[in-house]
Design an enzyme around this catalytic site. Structure first.
Site, PDB file in Angstrom:
ATOM      1  N   PHE A   1      53.032  41.906  32.052  1.00 61.48           N
ATOM      2  CA  PHE A   1      52.380  40.621  31.806  1.00 61.48           C
ATOM      3  C   PHE A   1      53.370  39.583  31.287  1.00 61.48           C
ATOM      4  CE2 PHE A   1      47.784  40.475  32.481  1.00 61.48           C
ATOM      5  CZ  PHE A   1      47.586  41.752  32.966  1.00 61.48           C
ATOM      6  N   GLU A   2      54.324  40.036  30.498  1.00 61.10           N
ATOM      7  CA  GLU A   2      55.317  39.090  29.977  1.00 61.10           C
ATOM      8  C   GLU A   2      56.071  38.433  31.132  1.00 61.10           C
ATOM      9  OE1 GLU A   2      57.682  40.571  26.789  1.00 61.10           O
ATOM     10  OE2 GLU A   2      58.684  38.652  26.558  1.00 61.10           O
TER      11      GLU A   2
ATOM     12  N   ASP B   1      50.992  35.435  24.726  1.00 60.98           N
ATOM     13  CA  ASP B   1      51.346  34.100  25.224  1.00 60.98           C
ATOM     14  C   ASP B   1      50.280  33.093  24.794  1.00 60.98           C
ATOM     15  OD1 ASP B   1      49.398  35.416  26.949  1.00 60.98           O
ATOM     16  OD2 ASP B   1      49.437  33.496  28.019  1.00 60.98           O
TER      17      ASP B   1
ATOM     18  N   ASP C   1      39.560  53.910  24.716  1.00 63.93           N
ATOM     19  CA  ASP C   1      39.616  52.731  23.861  1.00 63.93           C
ATOM     20  C   ASP C   1      40.589  52.996  22.696  1.00 63.93           C
ATOM     21  OD1 ASP C   1      38.334  50.166  22.769  1.00 63.93           O
ATOM     22  OD2 ASP C   1      38.121  51.576  21.120  1.00 63.93           O
TER      23      ASP C   1
ATOM     24  N   LYS D   1      37.064  32.785  25.069  1.00 67.94           N
ATOM     25  CA  LYS D   1      35.793  32.120  24.719  1.00 67.94           C
ATOM     26  C   LYS D   1      35.412  32.449  23.282  1.00 67.94           C
ATOM     27  CE  LYS D   1      33.939  31.994  29.346  1.00 67.94           C
ATOM     28  NZ  LYS D   1      33.246  32.754  30.356  1.00 67.94           N
TER      29      LYS D   1
ATOM     30  N   ASP E   1      44.212  41.573  25.624  1.00 69.89           N
ATOM     31  CA  ASP E   1      43.277  40.597  26.207  1.00 69.89           C
ATOM     32  C   ASP E   1      42.974  39.524  25.161  1.00 69.89           C
ATOM     33  OD1 ASP E   1      43.252  42.145  28.469  1.00 69.89           O
ATOM     34  OD2 ASP E   1      41.457  43.262  27.893  1.00 69.89           O
TER      35      ASP E   1
ATOM     36  N   GLU F   1      45.205  53.227  27.352  1.00 67.13           N
ATOM     37  CA  GLU F   1      44.826  52.186  28.313  1.00 67.13           C
ATOM     38  C   GLU F   1      43.440  52.541  28.841  1.00 67.13           C
ATOM     39  OE1 GLU F   1      45.967  49.198  29.810  1.00 67.13           O
ATOM     40  OE2 GLU F   1      44.025  49.536  30.775  1.00 67.13           O
TER      41      GLU F   1
HETATM   42  C1  LIG Z   1      46.628  41.756  29.447  1.00 67.24           C
HETATM   43  S1  LIG Z   1      46.915  43.457  29.709  1.00 67.24           S
HETATM   44  C2  LIG Z   1      48.556  43.748  29.041  1.00 67.24           C
HETATM   45  C3  LIG Z   1      49.151  45.055  29.485  1.00 67.24           C
HETATM   46  C4  LIG Z   1      50.562  45.336  28.971  1.00 67.24           C
HETATM   47  N1  LIG Z   1      50.587  45.509  27.526  1.00 67.24           N
HETATM   48  C5  LIG Z   1      51.505  44.232  29.383  1.00 67.24           C
HETATM   49  O1  LIG Z   1      51.873  43.425  28.513  1.00 67.24           O
HETATM   50  O2  LIG Z   1      51.834  44.159  30.575  1.00 67.24           O
HETATM   51  C6  LIG Z   1      45.894  44.206  28.479  1.00 67.24           C
HETATM   52  C7  LIG Z   1      45.673  45.681  28.777  1.00 67.24           C
HETATM   53  O3  LIG Z   1      45.033  46.295  27.677  1.00 67.24           O
HETATM   54  C8  LIG Z   1      43.975  47.097  28.153  1.00 67.24           C
HETATM   55  N2  LIG Z   1      43.001  47.122  27.073  1.00 67.24           N
HETATM   56  C9  LIG Z   1      42.340  46.058  26.561  1.00 67.24           C
HETATM   57  N3  LIG Z   1      41.554  46.435  25.538  1.00 67.24           N
HETATM   58  C10 LIG Z   1      41.724  47.773  25.398  1.00 67.24           C
HETATM   59  C11 LIG Z   1      41.168  48.749  24.526  1.00 67.24           C
HETATM   60  N4  LIG Z   1      40.296  48.398  23.583  1.00 67.24           N
HETATM   61  N5  LIG Z   1      41.544  50.039  24.659  1.00 67.24           N
HETATM   62  C12 LIG Z   1      42.446  50.385  25.629  1.00 67.24           C
HETATM   63  N6  LIG Z   1      43.013  49.500  26.488  1.00 67.24           N
HETATM   64  C13 LIG Z   1      42.647  48.214  26.375  1.00 67.24           C
HETATM   65  C14 LIG Z   1      43.487  46.418  29.418  1.00 67.24           C
HETATM   66  O4  LIG Z   1      42.839  47.313  30.287  1.00 67.24           O
HETATM   67  C15 LIG Z   1      44.812  45.895  30.001  1.00 67.24           C
HETATM   68  O5  LIG Z   1      45.426  46.819  30.859  1.00 67.24           O
END
Ligand SMILES: C[S@@+](CC[C@H](N)C(=O)[O-])C[C@H]1O[C@@H](n2cnc3c(N)ncnc32)[C@H](O)[C@@H]1O
Length: 206
Positions: A185-186, A151, A92, A119, A115, A65
């Site tokens: 998030f779900e 979603d 990352d 866009k 994410d 994360e």
């Molecule tokens: C929309 S949230 C979903 C979190 C979790 N999987 C959930 O469903 O509740 C996306 C998460 O992925 C992390 N994230 C996005 N891109 C990432 C990356 N390249 N490396 C590590 N974490 C990442 C973001 O910081 C965020 O906490």
């Protein structure tokens, strides 16, 4: 749908740094056992990761994360409930896979609600792309799986095509979470009437 990017003028003048040479992590040493490794990519607030780790104490779980506050909160929760089979890293996902995970070593990679980058000009930032799946495939053990959920309908369609058309990975049954395994998030999206699109792929056994 294959995404192509136009080369930018001058791109060939920029030198790339050589990839850092790091020894891959030794999970037998980190966890003190040889249990299978599962990774939650973008583990967020950790609801899924902690529920899964509690349910499967003989599996090692790594949450990746990039938000420090989320990593710290999940680590605190894990410590509070004596969750010995969880580790977290603030980084990352691609960097960790590329540099610190041995080939053929991951049993399952979960990518839940990444994410969506809605866009058009940001689509290249989406995680599910052929190059990322190539890397994942290299790191999965034979028979290893990737479970994906979103979603976001547009991202779902593109991700489905990309996963289904991968050269090596093949579609398999989607992951259906139990109520306690639903991600943070779900739960938020479901409360707004938005439901998951789920796709899974598997690396062949040989
Ligand atoms: C929309 S949230 C979903 C979190 C979790 N999987 C959930 O469903 O509740 C996306 C998460 O992925 C992390 N994230 C996005 N891109 C990432 C990356 N390249 N490396 C590590 N974490 C990442 C973001 O910081 C965020 O906490």
């Amino acid at each position: 749908m294959t995404q192509t990017t136009k080369p930018q003028p001058g791109a060939d003048l920029i030198l790339s740094l050589p990839a850092p040479v790091l020894p891959p992590w030794n999970f037998a040493h980190i966890f003190g056992n040889h249990h299978p490794l599962e990774i939650d990519a973008g583990s967020g607030k950790g609801r899924f990761l902690l529920a899964r780790a509690k349910k499967y104490p003989n599996t090692n779980f790594l949450g990746i994360e990039r938000q420090n506050n989320r990593i710290k909160k999940v680590a605190r929760k894990a410590a509070r409930v004596h969750c010995h089979n969880v580790r977290l890293v603030k980084a990352d996902i691609s960097f960790i896979l590329q540099n610190l995970i041995r080939d053929n070593s991951i049993r399952t990679l979960y990518i839940f609600y990444p994410d969506p980058w809605p866009k058009r000009r940001h689509h290249k930032r989406r995680l599910i792309q052929t190059a990322f799946l190539d890397l994942v495939c290299q790191k999965l053990q034979p028979g290893g799986k990737v479970h994906f959920a979103t979603d976001h309908t547009d991202y779902a369609a593109v991700a489905k095509t990309c996963m289904e058309n991968h050269d090596t990975l093949t579609p398999c049954d989607p992951f259906m979470p139990s109520p306690e395994e639903k991600t943070d998030f779900e739960l938020i999206f479901e409360a707004h009437g938005l439901y998951a699109n789920r796709f899974s792929v598997q690396k062949p056994f040989d």
